[in-house]
Design a protein around this motif. Sequence first.
Motif, PDB file in Angstrom:
ATOM      1  N   ASP A  97       0.853  -1.196   0.000  1.00  0.00           N
ATOM      2  CA  ASP A  97       0.000   0.000   0.000  1.00  0.00           C
ATOM      3  C   ASP A  97       0.887   1.244   0.000  1.00  0.00           C
ATOM      4  N   HIS A  98       1.351   1.607  -1.192  1.00  0.00           N
ATOM      5  CA  HIS A  98       2.211   2.781  -1.318  1.00  0.00           C
ATOM      6  C   HIS A  98       2.178   3.246  -2.767  1.00  0.00           C
ATOM      7  N   GLY A  99       2.238   4.546  -2.950  1.00  0.00           N
ATOM      8  CA  GLY A  99       2.072   5.074  -4.298  1.00  0.00           C
ATOM      9  C   GLY A  99       3.321   5.116  -5.148  1.00  0.00           C
ATOM     10  N   ASP A 100       4.506   5.047  -4.542  1.00  0.00           N
ATOM     11  CA  ASP A 100       5.720   5.231  -5.330  1.00  0.00           C
ATOM     12  C   ASP A 100       6.814   4.285  -4.834  1.00  0.00           C
ATOM     13  N   TYR A 101       6.929   3.146  -5.470  1.00  0.00           N
ATOM     14  CA  TYR A 101       8.004   2.216  -5.150  1.00  0.00           C
ATOM     15  C   TYR A 101       8.399   1.476  -6.418  1.00  0.00           C
ATOM     16  N   ARG A 102       9.620   0.956  -6.396  1.00  0.00           N
ATOM     17  CA  ARG A 102      10.121   0.148  -7.497  1.00  0.00           C
ATOM     18  C   ARG A 102      10.865  -1.046  -6.914  1.00  0.00           C
ATOM     19  N   ILE A 103      10.639  -2.214  -7.507  1.00  0.00           N
ATOM     20  CA  ILE A 103      11.275  -3.439  -7.034  1.00  0.00           C
ATOM     21  C   ILE A 103      12.418  -3.793  -7.976  1.00  0.00           C
ATOM     22  N   TYR A 104      13.628  -3.837  -7.446  1.00  0.00           N
ATOM     23  CA  TYR A 104      14.818  -4.204  -8.217  1.00  0.00           C
ATOM     24  C   TYR A 104      15.172  -5.660  -7.901  1.00  0.00           C
ATOM     25  N   VAL A 105      15.235  -6.480  -8.937  1.00  0.00           N
ATOM     26  CA  VAL A 105      15.529  -7.903  -8.760  1.00  0.00           C
ATOM     27  C   VAL A 105      16.846  -8.216  -9.454  1.00  0.00           C
ATOM     28  N   GLY A 106      17.828  -8.689  -8.701  1.00  0.00           N
ATOM     29  CA  GLY A 106      19.136  -9.035  -9.254  1.00  0.00           C
ATOM     30  C   GLY A 106      19.173 -10.484  -9.692  1.00  0.00           C
ATOM     31  N   VAL A 107      19.323 -10.724 -10.995  1.00  0.00           N
ATOM     32  CA  VAL A 107      19.353 -12.082 -11.542  1.00  0.00           C
ATOM     33  C   VAL A 107      20.713 -12.335 -12.187  1.00  0.00           C
ATOM     34  N   TYR A 108      20.888 -13.572 -12.740  1.00  0.00           N
ATOM     35  CA  TYR A 108      22.172 -13.968 -13.317  1.00  0.00           C
ATOM     36  C   TYR A 108      21.958 -14.527 -14.727  1.00  0.00           C
ATOM     37  N   PRO A 109      22.910 -14.289 -15.622  1.00  0.00           N
ATOM     38  CA  PRO A 109      22.741 -14.748 -17.008  1.00  0.00           C
ATOM     39  C   PRO A 109      22.667 -16.258 -17.152  1.00  0.00           C
ATOM     40  N   LEU A 183       5.616  -0.351   3.697  1.00  0.00           N
ATOM     41  CA  LEU A 183       6.204   0.814   3.047  1.00  0.00           C
ATOM     42  C   LEU A 183       5.685   2.115   3.654  1.00  0.00           C
ATOM     43  N   ARG A 184       4.449   2.101   4.130  1.00  0.00           N
ATOM     44  CA  ARG A 184       3.924   3.287   4.808  1.00  0.00           C
ATOM     45  C   ARG A 184       4.716   3.563   6.081  1.00  0.00           C
ATOM     46  N   VAL A 185       5.036   2.494   6.819  1.00  0.00           N
ATOM     47  CA  VAL A 185       5.825   2.650   8.040  1.00  0.00           C
ATOM     48  C   VAL A 185       7.231   3.137   7.704  1.00  0.00           C
ATOM     49  N   PHE A 186       7.854   2.524   6.720  1.00  0.00           N
ATOM     50  CA  PHE A 186       9.204   2.943   6.330  1.00  0.00           C
ATOM     51  C   PHE A 186       9.214   4.397   5.878  1.00  0.00           C
ATOM     52  N   ASP A 187       8.246   4.782   5.060  1.00  0.00           N
ATOM     53  CA  ASP A 187       8.228   6.129   4.480  1.00  0.00           C
ATOM     54  C   ASP A 187       8.169   7.191   5.572  1.00  0.00           C
ATOM     55  N   ARG A 188       7.429   6.902   6.638  1.00  0.00           N
ATOM     56  CA  ARG A 188       7.310   7.872   7.713  1.00  0.00           C
ATOM     57  C   ARG A 188       8.532   7.875   8.632  1.00  0.00           C
ATOM     58  N   LEU A 189       8.956   6.687   9.077  1.00  0.00           N
ATOM     59  CA  LEU A 189       9.982   6.624  10.119  1.00  0.00           C
ATOM     60  C   LEU A 189      11.390   6.819   9.582  1.00  0.00           C
ATOM     61  N   ILE A 190      11.612   6.597   8.286  1.00  0.00           N
ATOM     62  CA  ILE A 190      12.955   6.794   7.753  1.00  0.00           C
ATOM     63  C   ILE A 190      13.329   8.271   7.762  1.00  0.00           C
ATOM     64  N   GLU A 191      12.356   9.136   7.975  1.00  0.00           N
ATOM     65  CA  GLU A 191      12.661  10.563   8.118  1.00  0.00           C
ATOM     66  C   GLU A 191      13.303  10.873   9.465  1.00  0.00           C
ATOM     67  N   ARG A 192      13.168   9.974  10.422  1.00  0.00           N
ATOM     68  CA  ARG A 192      13.738  10.186  11.756  1.00  0.00           C
ATOM     69  C   ARG A 192      14.941   9.294  12.027  1.00  0.00           C
ATOM     70  N   PHE A 193      15.041   8.181  11.300  1.00  0.00           N
ATOM     71  CA  PHE A 193      16.095   7.205  11.570  1.00  0.00           C
ATOM     72  C   PHE A 193      16.810   6.840  10.278  1.00  0.00           C
ATOM     73  N   ASP A 194      18.038   6.325  10.448  1.00  0.00           N
ATOM     74  CA  ASP A 194      18.818   5.897   9.285  1.00  0.00           C
ATOM     75  C   ASP A 194      18.502   4.457   8.889  1.00  0.00           C
ATOM     76  N   LEU A 195      18.043   3.665   9.843  1.00  0.00           N
ATOM     77  CA  LEU A 195      17.681   2.274   9.570  1.00  0.00           C
ATOM     78  C   LEU A 195      16.426   1.942  10.365  1.00  0.00           C
ATOM     79  N   VAL A 196      15.457   1.343   9.702  1.00  0.00           N
ATOM     80  CA  VAL A 196      14.215   0.916  10.348  1.00  0.00           C
ATOM     81  C   VAL A 196      14.057  -0.583  10.112  1.00  0.00           C
ATOM     82  N   GLN A 197      13.991  -1.340  11.204  1.00  0.00           N
ATOM     83  CA  GLN A 197      13.861  -2.792  11.113  1.00  0.00           C
ATOM     84  C   GLN A 197      12.501  -3.233  11.647  1.00  0.00           C
ATOM     85  N   LEU A 198      11.765  -4.001  10.842  1.00  0.00           N
ATOM     86  CA  LEU A 198      10.501  -4.584  11.269  1.00  0.00           C
ATOM     87  C   LEU A 198      10.729  -6.001  11.789  1.00  0.00           C
ATOM     88  N   PRO A 199       9.787  -6.526  12.567  1.00  0.00           N
ATOM     89  CA  PRO A 199       9.930  -7.908  13.034  1.00  0.00           C
ATOM     90  C   PRO A 199       9.852  -8.904  11.881  1.00  0.00           C
TER      91      PRO A 199
END
Length: 470
Positions: A97-109, A183-199
Amino acid sequence: MAALDVLIWLAAGITRELMLFAAVGLLIGGIDDLAIDLLYLVRSGWRSAVVYRRHRAATAESLPPPDRPGRLAIFIGAWDESGVIAAMLRAALARLDHGDYRIYVGVYPNDPATIAAVRHVRRHAAGGRRVRMVSGALAGPTTKAEALNRLWRAMLVDEAREGVPVKAIVLHDAEDVVHPCELRVFDRLIERFDLVQLPVLPLIVPGSRWVSGHYCDEFAEAHGKQLVVREALGAGMPSAGVGCAISRAAMQGMADRAGGRPFDAASLTEDYEMGLRLGDHGGRGVFVRLPAAAGRGPVAIRAYFPATIDTAVRQKARWMTGIALAGWVRLGWRGGLAERWMRLRDRRAVLAAIVLAAAYAGLVCAAATFALCFAIGRPMPEVPPLLQGLTAINAGLMLWRALVRFVMVRATYGWREGLRAIPRMLVANLIAMMAARRAVAAYVRSGRPGGAAVPWDKTSHAFPTILPAE
């Protein structure tokens, strides 16, 4: 009979020394755990009696909108993940539930099955254009850090091309079940902290209630109590590698200090180290256990963990090698008293396994001594008063430990799993002892790892067919 007397004397002596060593080790570990329990109870009591009487408990639903909305970049390394990556991506696109995100997936040839699965999601899933697949020139597996560094460079290219800065980088694995509100939690709390860890809340693998279930027990305590106390003490917040967000500025700082590569390929546990290194350079990390809404469960990441003894031992041996052995060399003993205490707790796993092995060996020797004495009609050798006292204290601490385990697991998984968690402690001990043996052997063979790139030693993954209700 003289020979039998000598044998009894020898067995009793071995039993006494093993049990004394184990009793002292268990006492130290039990007091250490008890201190964490007491700090958690004091903190919880204070918040209930004072804080929550003045302020309503926050939920993800009640969080105010971010002051500076921004794009969130989700990084997923994917080597040999064709069995789970498509389901994971579809679930993430449908749930987040977030309006602006992109998922980067690292794969191998050289992993065409995973590439095909990601392409299928991009073309056919709703919101599939949010997925950005990033392949490299190197054949897999390289290292997880190499894959994540490749995603970092791709994100920088996108920022420069599109002119849309990223606010934070979110880390996930290919088997994770994301939470709709994360992502809603990250978007808000990353403004106060450098790292946000969820359970992280493991799911029980069907047919593996005892092996996969012991992860539920350990994470219920670690992410329900221990990280809460760690944060309250002001110690560095280790990243779990999933369900965590790092601010764009903090990630750039780590990249600048490491020649443009924020993730360290020489580490078996680059996610754990990243959080502590961030703290060493003044960054602030926070562990957030926040209900999605009033009366609902926490915003947390769920995933299947290893379901067999062999795969669990492999995974935990990798954790022990990276955190308890190589981490000692790589990270040292920086910080104040609280930080050093937490690092000591992180690194005690191998020693704790040795103590457990001595305790079980002592029990076996005691049983053999009793059987021998009973067979020939001799009384059991007297147990020294010191060992009797230590055994009584440790028995009390073990009962307390079982009660705490039940309470923490019941709070997350219900009372039935809470009861199962008590006998599952034996399963956890067995896996820990086997993993410690494997970790020490691997560490010795590699000549103290810490400087060379560590190949990606991953276990096979599964994704749930029925997603957990949030």
